[in-house]
Scaffold this motif. Sequence first.
Motif, PDB file in Angstrom:
ATOM      1  N   ALA A 254      -6.353   2.487  30.606  1.00  0.00           N
ATOM      2  CA  ALA A 254      -7.116   3.356  31.493  1.00  0.00           C
ATOM      3  C   ALA A 254      -6.418   4.703  31.602  1.00  0.00           C
ATOM      4  CB  ALA A 254      -7.237   2.711  32.870  1.00  0.00           C
ATOM      5  N   ALA A 255      -7.192   5.723  31.919  1.00  0.00           N
ATOM      6  CA  ALA A 255      -6.641   7.070  32.038  1.00  0.00           C
ATOM      7  C   ALA A 255      -5.459   7.080  33.000  1.00  0.00           C
ATOM      8  CB  ALA A 255      -7.721   8.031  32.527  1.00  0.00           C
ATOM      9  N   GLY A 256      -4.385   7.704  32.553  1.00  0.00           N
ATOM     10  CA  GLY A 256      -3.208   7.835  33.399  1.00  0.00           C
ATOM     11  C   GLY A 256      -2.171   6.741  33.205  1.00  0.00           C
ATOM     12  N   ARG A 257      -2.548   5.638  32.544  1.00  0.00           N
ATOM     13  CA  ARG A 257      -1.588   4.560  32.318  1.00  0.00           C
ATOM     14  C   ARG A 257      -0.844   4.817  31.010  1.00  0.00           C
ATOM     15  NH1 ARG A 257      -2.693  -2.019  31.904  1.00  0.00           N
ATOM     16  NH2 ARG A 257      -0.484  -2.609  31.956  1.00  0.00           N
ATOM     17  N   PRO A 258       0.472   4.813  31.019  1.00  0.00           N
ATOM     18  CA  PRO A 258       1.238   5.067  29.792  1.00  0.00           C
ATOM     19  C   PRO A 258       0.927   4.040  28.711  1.00  0.00           C
ATOM     20  CG  PRO A 258       2.662   5.184  31.725  1.00  0.00           C
ATOM     21  CD  PRO A 258       1.354   4.623  32.188  1.00  0.00           C
ATOM     22  N   VAL A 259       0.806   4.509  27.478  1.00  0.00           N
ATOM     23  CA  VAL A 259       0.483   3.628  26.360  1.00  0.00           C
ATOM     24  C   VAL A 259       1.560   2.566  26.181  1.00  0.00           C
ATOM     25  CG1 VAL A 259       0.224   3.522  23.846  1.00  0.00           C
ATOM     26  CG2 VAL A 259      -0.969   5.281  25.135  1.00  0.00           C
ATOM     27  N   ALA A 260       2.839   2.970  26.276  1.00  0.00           N
ATOM     28  CA  ALA A 260       3.934   2.013  26.074  1.00  0.00           C
ATOM     29  C   ALA A 260       3.860   0.864  27.075  1.00  0.00           C
ATOM     30  CB  ALA A 260       5.277   2.721  26.184  1.00  0.00           C
ATOM     31  N   GLU A 261       3.562   1.199  28.322  1.00  0.00           N
ATOM     32  CA  GLU A 261       3.454   0.162  29.353  1.00  0.00           C
ATOM     33  C   GLU A 261       2.279  -0.771  29.048  1.00  0.00           C
ATOM     34  OE1 GLU A 261       1.461   0.173  33.630  1.00  0.00           O
ATOM     35  OE2 GLU A 261       3.290   1.390  33.607  1.00  0.00           O
ATOM     36  N   TYR A 262       1.193  -0.193  28.564  1.00  0.00           N
ATOM     37  CA  TYR A 262      -0.009  -0.973  28.270  1.00  0.00           C
ATOM     38  C   TYR A 262       0.224  -1.952  27.120  1.00  0.00           C
ATOM     39  CZ  TYR A 262      -4.813  -1.888  26.647  1.00  0.00           C
ATOM     40  OH  TYR A 262      -5.982  -2.484  26.241  1.00  0.00           O
ATOM     41  N   VAL A 263       0.771  -1.464  25.997  1.00  0.00           N
ATOM     42  CA  VAL A 263       0.917  -2.335  24.829  1.00  0.00           C
ATOM     43  C   VAL A 263       1.973  -3.412  25.051  1.00  0.00           C
ATOM     44  CG1 VAL A 263       0.124  -0.569  23.228  1.00  0.00           C
ATOM     45  CG2 VAL A 263       2.572  -0.837  23.617  1.00  0.00           C
ATOM     46  N   LEU A 264       2.927  -3.143  25.937  1.00  0.00           N
ATOM     47  CA  LEU A 264       3.988  -4.117  26.192  1.00  0.00           C
ATOM     48  C   LEU A 264       3.680  -5.024  27.374  1.00  0.00           C
ATOM     49  CD1 LEU A 264       7.156  -1.911  25.561  1.00  0.00           C
ATOM     50  CD2 LEU A 264       6.149  -3.641  24.051  1.00  0.00           C
ATOM     51  N   SER A 265       2.433  -5.006  27.821  1.00  0.00           N
ATOM     52  CA  SER A 265       2.014  -5.900  28.892  1.00  0.00           C
ATOM     53  C   SER A 265       1.046  -6.938  28.338  1.00  0.00           C
ATOM     54  CB  SER A 265       1.353  -5.116  30.033  1.00  0.00           C
ATOM     55  OG  SER A 265       0.177  -4.473  29.573  1.00  0.00           O
ATOM     56  N   ALA A 266       0.878  -8.018  29.081  1.00  0.00           N
ATOM     57  CA  ALA A 266      -0.010  -9.103  28.638  1.00  0.00           C
ATOM     58  C   ALA A 266      -1.465  -8.746  28.915  1.00  0.00           C
ATOM     59  CB  ALA A 266       0.356 -10.394  29.354  1.00  0.00           C
ATOM     60  N   PRO A 267      -2.355  -9.058  27.995  1.00  0.00           N
ATOM     61  CA  PRO A 267      -3.775  -8.819  28.248  1.00  0.00           C
ATOM     62  C   PRO A 267      -4.296  -9.790  29.300  1.00  0.00           C
ATOM     63  CG  PRO A 267      -3.499 -10.034  26.215  1.00  0.00           C
ATOM     64  CD  PRO A 267      -2.128  -9.671  26.673  1.00  0.00           C
ATOM     65  N   ALA A 268      -5.397  -9.410  29.929  1.00  0.00           N
ATOM     66  CA  ALA A 268      -6.040 -10.315  30.877  1.00  0.00           C
ATOM     67  C   ALA A 268      -6.508 -11.560  30.136  1.00  0.00           C
ATOM     68  CB  ALA A 268      -7.233  -9.618  31.532  1.00  0.00           C
ATOM     69  N   LYS A 269      -6.735 -12.638  30.875  1.00  0.00           N
ATOM     70  CA  LYS A 269      -7.122 -13.911  30.263  1.00  0.00           C
ATOM     71  C   LYS A 269      -8.338 -13.755  29.354  1.00  0.00           C
ATOM     72  CE  LYS A 269      -8.508 -18.656  31.356  1.00  0.00           C
ATOM     73  NZ  LYS A 269      -8.797 -19.639  32.441  1.00  0.00           N
ATOM     74  N   LYS A 270      -9.346 -13.021  29.815  1.00  0.00           N
ATOM     75  CA  LYS A 270     -10.560 -12.844  29.015  1.00  0.00           C
ATOM     76  C   LYS A 270     -10.269 -12.062  27.735  1.00  0.00           C
ATOM     77  CE  LYS A 270     -14.894 -13.208  28.061  1.00  0.00           C
ATOM     78  NZ  LYS A 270     -15.436 -14.523  27.640  1.00  0.00           N
ATOM     79  N   GLU A 271      -9.423 -11.038  27.845  1.00  0.00           N
ATOM     80  CA  GLU A 271      -9.050 -10.259  26.669  1.00  0.00           C
ATOM     81  C   GLU A 271      -8.325 -11.129  25.649  1.00  0.00           C
ATOM     82  OE1 GLU A 271      -7.738  -5.886  27.466  1.00  0.00           O
ATOM     83  OE2 GLU A 271      -7.073  -7.084  29.179  1.00  0.00           O
ATOM     84  N   LEU A 272      -7.415 -11.959  26.121  1.00  0.00           N
ATOM     85  CA  LEU A 272      -6.668 -12.837  25.218  1.00  0.00           C
ATOM     86  C   LEU A 272      -7.613 -13.811  24.508  1.00  0.00           C
ATOM     87  CD1 LEU A 272      -3.946 -13.652  24.073  1.00  0.00           C
ATOM     88  CD2 LEU A 272      -3.642 -15.201  26.032  1.00  0.00           C
ATOM     89  N   GLU A 273      -8.593 -14.303  25.239  1.00  0.00           N
ATOM     90  CA  GLU A 273      -9.587 -15.194  24.630  1.00  0.00           C
ATOM     91  C   GLU A 273     -10.356 -14.464  23.535  1.00  0.00           C
ATOM     92  OE1 GLU A 273     -12.028 -16.512  27.833  1.00  0.00           O
ATOM     93  OE2 GLU A 273     -10.535 -17.929  28.619  1.00  0.00           O
ATOM     94  N   MET A 274     -10.700 -13.215  23.796  1.00  0.00           N
ATOM     95  CA  MET A 274     -11.422 -12.424  22.807  1.00  0.00           C
ATOM     96  C   MET A 274     -10.558 -12.166  21.577  1.00  0.00           C
ATOM     97  SD  MET A 274     -13.236  -9.762  25.450  1.00  0.00           S
ATOM     98  CE  MET A 274     -14.095  -8.771  24.233  1.00  0.00           C
ATOM     99  N   MET A 275      -9.275 -11.896  21.799  1.00  0.00           N
ATOM    100  CA  MET A 275      -8.363 -11.693  20.679  1.00  0.00           C
ATOM    101  C   MET A 275      -8.247 -12.965  19.844  1.00  0.00           C
ATOM    102  SD  MET A 275      -5.400  -9.413  22.554  1.00  0.00           S
ATOM    103  CE  MET A 275      -4.248  -9.522  21.197  1.00  0.00           C
TER     104      MET A 275
END
Length: 198
Positions: free
Chosen positions: A139-160
């Motif tokens: 989301a706007a304003g969230r650092p990319v590094a923090e985003y990629v190094l965090s766990a996806p939400a349960k639904k996102e992980l299922e989609m992956m």
Amino acid sequence: MIKLVVGLGNPGRQYENTRHNAGFLFLDDLAAAWGCSWVSEPRFEGWLAEGGMASVRVMLLKPETFMNRSGQSVGKVARYYKLQPEEILVVHDELDFNVGVARLKKDGGHAGHNGLRDIIAHLGSNAFYRLRIGIGRPAAGRPVAEYVLSAPAKKELEMMRDAFEYCSGFMRQIVTGDMASVMSQLNAGAPKTNEINC
């Protein structure tokens, strides 16, 4: 033919299920499906598993060098086994694709992905194949590094994981070198479900 499939990610429990480890997660699923066992190989700075598909010997590699130095491990394996870049497939996370989208491509730049940057440097070539697994952008304003190094939400992980399963269905064609056919199907964007576009 593809003789080495590399999954990109970071070693360590704290990174296991993060978005940046999409490549590791894909290879873990693939190894399980193929009945392969992981073996630590210090000389290659990574974990190797070996299997076969369509009478082709295929190695799976998870570098233990951390993402930014992935090329060290890939380069060592490529030199030892005398692999050409065209015989290597690298599986990695892709910010520019929505979650659950995957595409296959050959060569090109690194687009700011430090794992790809290092692999290109150590191979001295960009002519390897890439299977890009979409993780979406923060989301706007969230650092990319923090985003990629965090766990996806349960639904996102299922989609992956649905995308992993779908893409695994193309591995026989990929391994045997039928890339044009795979790209025409995979890159056309035919959805597996209404949510997964892989």
